[in-house]
Design an enzyme around this catalytic site. Structure first.
Site, PDB file in Angstrom:
ATOM      1  N   THR A  10      -5.278   1.756  12.935  1.00  0.00           N
ATOM      2  CA  THR A  10      -4.864   0.873  11.838  1.00  0.00           C
ATOM      3  C   THR A  10      -3.539   1.330  11.229  1.00  0.00           C
ATOM      4  OG1 THR A  10      -7.199   0.533  11.343  1.00  0.00           O
ATOM      5  CG2 THR A  10      -5.638  -0.133   9.659  1.00  0.00           C
ATOM      6  N   VAL A  11      -3.474   2.595  10.833  1.00  0.00           N
ATOM      7  CA  VAL A  11      -2.296   3.085  10.130  1.00  0.00           C
ATOM      8  C   VAL A  11      -1.113   3.260  11.084  1.00  0.00           C
ATOM      9  CG1 VAL A  11      -1.360   5.028   8.798  1.00  0.00           C
ATOM     10  CG2 VAL A  11      -3.681   4.196   8.338  1.00  0.00           C
ATOM     11  N   LYS A  88      -6.234  11.894   3.951  1.00  0.00           N
ATOM     12  CA  LYS A  88      -6.621  12.519   2.671  1.00  0.00           C
ATOM     13  C   LYS A  88      -7.588  13.675   2.873  1.00  0.00           C
ATOM     14  CE  LYS A  88      -7.992   8.166   3.246  1.00  0.00           C
ATOM     15  NZ  LYS A  88      -7.136   7.021   3.444  1.00  0.00           N
ATOM     16  N   GLU A 112       2.442  10.562   0.529  1.00  0.00           N
ATOM     17  CA  GLU A 112       2.345   9.320  -0.262  1.00  0.00           C
ATOM     18  C   GLU A 112       1.172   8.459   0.169  1.00  0.00           C
ATOM     19  OE1 GLU A 112       2.516   7.318  -3.008  1.00  0.00           O
ATOM     20  OE2 GLU A 112       4.617   7.909  -3.068  1.00  0.00           O
ATOM     21  N   ILE A 119       0.239   1.846  -2.815  1.00  0.00           N
ATOM     22  CA  ILE A 119       0.769   2.061  -4.172  1.00  0.00           C
ATOM     23  C   ILE A 119       1.729   3.245  -4.160  1.00  0.00           C
ATOM     24  CG2 ILE A 119       0.181   2.657  -6.550  1.00  0.00           C
ATOM     25  CD1 ILE A 119      -2.577   1.432  -6.096  1.00  0.00           C
ATOM     26  N   GLU A 173     -17.040   0.940   6.645  1.00  0.00           N
ATOM     27  CA  GLU A 173     -17.337   1.419   7.987  1.00  0.00           C
ATOM     28  C   GLU A 173     -18.827   1.354   8.263  1.00  0.00           C
ATOM     29  OE1 GLU A 173     -15.169   4.947   9.116  1.00  0.00           O
ATOM     30  OE2 GLU A 173     -13.773   4.620   7.471  1.00  0.00           O
ATOM     31  N   LYS A 188      -8.811  12.062  -2.830  1.00  0.00           N
ATOM     32  CA  LYS A 188      -7.613  11.505  -3.478  1.00  0.00           C
ATOM     33  C   LYS A 188      -7.435  12.083  -4.878  1.00  0.00           C
ATOM     34  CE  LYS A 188      -8.056   7.289  -0.747  1.00  0.00           C
ATOM     35  NZ  LYS A 188      -8.712   5.959  -0.685  1.00  0.00           N
ATOM     36  N   GLY A 285      -5.240  -0.443   4.381  1.00  0.00           N
ATOM     37  CA  GLY A 285      -4.766  -1.505   5.254  1.00  0.00           C
ATOM     38  C   GLY A 285      -3.576  -1.046   6.064  1.00  0.00           C
TER      39      GLY A 285
END
Lengths: 389, 389
Positions: A10-11, A88, A112, A119, A173, A188, A285
């Site tokens: 995904t990333v 993370k 980030e 964000i 998931e 986080k 996302g």
């Protein structure tokens, strides 16, 4: 800048898509277990080739998990390559050694994308912290649990039904534990607090309570009271002591954080001169998280990357965060009495199998200790902290 | 970095206070009409001395208004001094020449504090725009009018009573026109849109409608419908065309923007990969606005200031923004019929002296033209655009 991408899920695929439009960022290798499947001449299954390639300036780690992510990140940093990660779990667990390795080789280690997805949170925390001492951060940082809570409130639905819907939509998931039990938010929280307070905040010292036990009856109770329940990560720093929690909170409907819909995130900071700043956006996302990684890459390419520094020695004070809590039990057992008796201001019968404990203002450490002693006895218990105005 | 401060009012004194803790930022001169009053050895009444002082690297303009702010900014930039300003009026009106003068002399011209007060909005817009084409920005950017609307909703109070309260608290000026009629929001809208779209957006082309005519009966109507009214600045860019408005909007209670309390601001951007980002904070005040100025100063000092660039030639398309509007008139006069007949989908009697026009989807240019033809006839009329989900 020549970049190697580790992972193409995904990333990773989001990063690849976005960098296509940015000539300064050139992805030259993509690490994948089955390179043939990618049908891309840049694909390779050999991390050793990447780390040995003197042309590669920067590694984007988008494989997730602890191993081999940790080893890859360390090897890349030790080879003097910059590392940008969205991971993370590995960042929260190993920030200290990553930052040390980066400092030793002069490479950048940027995170980030680990917290708050798209964000621009980490950079804005760093920017705020160069003027103000940041005394607190909090936020809704897990999109899956926000999606579930939001839909339970909107539709008056059961937890299990909404979880199944979230799974069908790809927002949760197959094993949703990390999201709904608070592990993801806790990671986080540790990263955000470390950046905000400029001192290492170990994830293991953050008590967590997720959303798995919230019921339709709890939601109905909230709605009757004009309240909204959200899962908050919260951290505070006073002088050289810190405290953090991940736990459900009760907000008056109409508060900004109560208005965060679906799988969105909000992250908030408090500083002396800036007051409260809040940042809202997509917490996960492919493209939003990819965007956060590309922001880090652009900062490195333009020489504007800011190293993570946490040279302050902070002490954990488990009761620095205080609040009034609501605990919903199934019965007033001896265990419940022993755990919550000393904290309770009021016990309230609320229909069959619903006993509400209203505490006075208590330390979060004390509260979570009481919860853990009682949880085996009453595994469906639910807690939430009141957010007061 | 050696800095001259022009003006020592709310904003200037905030900057001075914050920079005391930052050794890299050294305020060496303070321009003031009556230097003796300041009891500060840095005080001077001579701008010429400041501009001729080769030691001064940077000028902070915090005097407000158009003249002599414009002349001071130009003179400083032409002398090769960086300029940081909080002055939205002069920036919106003269951005073009300021940026040109800055480019010619190699100085920086930074405007973080002009829009959204302490919210890190301009820099985050620039950061988002280096990856995404920004297609829209909107926000609540005038704290005074938000304070008034918020309190009218909270207390069911009259406009005049809340305005008087705002004036007593220092949230509104003796002459509140610039805030409540939308001029201030319009300036911030032009600046934000120019940064977002990378093309000059002239403030004069932005139609505005403020909050002066909203009544307790209008608020009651909103509450009955589950709506909240806010004053929005909105801008959109599609391809090479743009459109912007300042006008009241109707939001479902529960939306994030509906939850912005008191005199707070929120600013929002939309980009292809990042989606929606929203930024919340204090839109004015000595320390928040001072903080925004100091952020700009720190960026200059570290060589990380990003010039404002707007080399895209954009065309104004007054009906690019479309929406359904509500217009509340006092009667169905011939003028009202002529103005709104072509746009109306439905006319609704709503008690004595209250006539509601519900339009279909219309262009904002068309709508504001109709309003202006009817406004002399019915000076108390109120309009709002529906925000649809």
């Amino acid at each position: 800048m020549k970049i190697a991408l580790l992972g193409f899920g995904t990333v990773g695929s989001g990063v690849e898509k976005i960098t296509r439009g940015i000539p300064a960022l050139d992805i030259v290798k993509i690490l994948h277990r089955k390179p043939a499947k990618l049908n891309d001449s840049r694909a390779t299954s050999s991390f050793d080739d990447i780390v040995a390639d003197g042309e590669i300036d920067c590694v984007v780690e988008a494989i997730g998990g602890i191993h081999p992510a940790r080893e890859y990140i360390l090897a890349a940093l030790e080879a003097g390559k910059h590392v940008v990660t969205a991971n993370k779990a590995v960042t929260a667990a190993h920030m200290g050694e990553f930052v040390q390795a980066a400092a030793a080789s002069g490479a950048c280690f940027l995170v980030e994308a680990t917290s708050g997805g798209g964000i621009p949170w980490i950079k804005n925390l760093q920017r705020a912290a160069r003027i103000d001492e940041i005394t607190g951060v909090h936020g809704i940082v897990n999109g899956t649990s926000n999606f579930i809570l939001y839909n339970m409130f909107k539709d008056g639905a059961d937890f299990a039904a909404v979880l199944a819907e979230a799974q069908a939509l790809g927002y949760a998931e197959a094993d949703p534990s990390a999201d709904i039990d608070g592990d993801d938010a806790r990671n986080k929280c540790a990263i955000s607090a470390t950046v905000a307070f400029k001192g290492l905040v170990p994830v293991s010292l953050i008590p967590q309570f997720g959303i798995r036990t919230i019921t339709k009856a709890d939601i109905d109770w909230c709605i009757q009271q004009g309240l909204v329940c959200k899962l908050f990560a919260t951290a505070r720093c006073e002088g050289e002591t810190w405290c953090a929690t991940v736990e459900p909170v009760l907000l008056p409907a109409g508060e900004l954080e109560a208005a965060v819909p679906r799988n969105y995130n909000v992250t908030c900071l408090t500083g002396a001169t800036i007051g409260d700043l809040k940042f809202y956006g997509q917490g996960a996302g492919s493209l939003p998280t990819g965007n956060a990684i590309v922001q880090d890459l652009l900062d490195i390419a333009s020489g504007e990357a800011w190293p993570l520094t946490f040279d302050r020695a902070l002490t954990h004070e488990p009761n620095l965060l205080k609040g009034r809590y609501l605990i919903r039990l199934s019965a007033r057992t001896a265990a419940a009495e022993a755990a919550f008796g000393p904290l309770a201001e009021r016990w309230e019968e609320d229909g069959p199998g619903r006993l509400l404990v209203h505490t006075g203002t208590v330390g979060s450490g004390e509260l979570h200790r009481a919860v853990s002693t009682c949880r085996q006895d009453d595994p469906g218990l639910w807690i939430a902290r009141w957010i007061e105005r």
